[in-house]
Scaffold this motif. Structure first.
Motif, mmCIF file in Angstrom:
data_model
loop_
_atom_site.group_PDB
_atom_site.id
_atom_site.type_symbol
_atom_site.label_atom_id
_atom_site.label_comp_id
_atom_site.label_asym_id
_atom_site.label_seq_id
_atom_site.Cartn_x
_atom_site.Cartn_y
_atom_site.Cartn_z
ATOM 1 N N ILE A 8 0.834 -1.205 0.000
ATOM 2 C CA ILE A 8 0.000 0.000 0.000
ATOM 3 C C ILE A 8 0.863 1.247 0.000
ATOM 4 O O ILE A 8 0.595 2.202 -0.740
ATOM 5 N N PHE A 9 1.907 1.254 0.811
ATOM 6 C CA PHE A 9 2.808 2.409 0.863
ATOM 7 C C PHE A 9 3.482 2.631 -0.493
ATOM 8 O O PHE A 9 3.572 3.756 -0.970
ATOM 9 N N SER A 10 3.936 1.564 -1.141
ATOM 10 C CA SER A 10 4.588 1.691 -2.452
ATOM 11 C C SER A 10 3.611 2.200 -3.504
ATOM 12 O O SER A 10 3.954 3.072 -4.309
ATOM 13 N N PHE A 11 2.399 1.649 -3.531
ATOM 14 C CA PHE A 11 1.402 2.118 -4.499
ATOM 15 C C PHE A 11 1.094 3.591 -4.281
ATOM 16 O O PHE A 11 0.963 4.351 -5.240
ATOM 17 N N PHE A 12 0.985 3.996 -3.028
ATOM 18 C CA PHE A 12 0.665 5.384 -2.703
ATOM 19 C C PHE A 12 1.796 6.326 -3.132
ATOM 20 O O PHE A 12 1.565 7.314 -3.829
ATOM 21 N N ILE A 13 3.025 6.015 -2.745
ATOM 22 C CA ILE A 13 4.170 6.869 -3.066
ATOM 23 C C ILE A 13 4.422 6.912 -4.573
ATOM 24 O O ILE A 13 4.621 7.982 -5.153
#
Length: 82
Positions: free
Chosen positions: A49-54
């Motif tokens: 989720i963090f990677s998709f968001f960033i």
């Protein structure tokens, strides 16, 4: 007035390599996570989720900067030659 359009052109031209660097950074991050089959792997859901968001913010922001830079170059051309 001519000085303003020239400053806009310089900033617009200098923004394009910045956008390219952002896109290459996102591509490099994705390539590091690929397994042998070519699929992206994440250790945890939080990491995914963090990677998709960033990466999503980076891609959208890079495209927005590219649109603004292109319009700045077009504005300079229209103002100078039009």
């Amino acid at each position: 007035m001519e000085d303003d359009s020239l400053n806009t052109l310089i900033i617009s031209v200098l923004a394009i390599p910045f956008v390219i660097a952002i896109q290459l950074w996102v591509k490099e991050r994705k390539d590091r996570r690929r397994n042998k089959e070519g699929e992206e792997e994440f250790k945890t859901t939080r990491e995914a989720i963090f990677s998709f968001f960033i990466e999503g913010i980076a891609v959208v922001g890079g495209l927005a900067i590219l649109i603004v830079a292109t319009s700045g170059i077009a504005r300079y051309i229209i103002h100078t030659f039009g």
